[in-house]
Motif scaffolding. Sequence first.
Motif, PDB file in Angstrom:
ATOM      1  N   GLU A  60       0.831  -1.213   0.000  1.00 38.32           N
ATOM      2  CA  GLU A  60       0.000   0.000   0.000  1.00 38.32           C
ATOM      3  C   GLU A  60       0.863   1.259   0.000  1.00 38.32           C
ATOM      4  N   ALA A  61       1.988   1.246   0.732  1.00 34.57           N
ATOM      5  CA  ALA A  61       2.883   2.413   0.758  1.00 34.57           C
ATOM      6  C   ALA A  61       3.467   2.666  -0.625  1.00 34.57           C
ATOM      7  N   ILE A  62       3.869   1.624  -1.306  1.00 33.91           N
ATOM      8  CA  ILE A  62       4.421   1.779  -2.660  1.00 33.91           C
ATOM      9  C   ILE A  62       3.339   2.261  -3.619  1.00 33.91           C
ATOM     10  N   ARG A  63       2.150   1.708  -3.488  1.00 36.06           N
ATOM     11  CA  ARG A  63       1.048   2.126  -4.355  1.00 36.06           C
ATOM     12  C   ARG A  63       0.742   3.613  -4.163  1.00 36.06           C
ATOM     13  N   GLU A  64       0.756   4.077  -2.940  1.00 37.84           N
ATOM     14  CA  GLU A  64       0.521   5.496  -2.674  1.00 37.84           C
ATOM     15  C   GLU A  64       1.621   6.371  -3.286  1.00 37.84           C
TER      16      GLU A  64
END
Length: 72
Positions: A60-64
């Motif tokens: 999720e952090a990478i996607r953000e």
Amino acid sequence: MDLNIKDLDDKVGQRLREQAEAAGLSVQQYLRNELTRIAARLSPAEFTRGRKPMSRSEFEAIREQLRSIDAS
């Protein structure tokens, strides 16, 4: 090393001939170049060997981060 590939689908063979021609190479040289390129990189099994799966929060952090980049 010499290779002999049997039972190659005719459509695959034709496509390889087209790609070789577009590159200005014989089929043999074209395939030699492609096989050299393939052998130079890690296979998916080699790439993932010893890696732990990414956690959901890491994903999720990478996607953000990617969404932020796309937005700018």
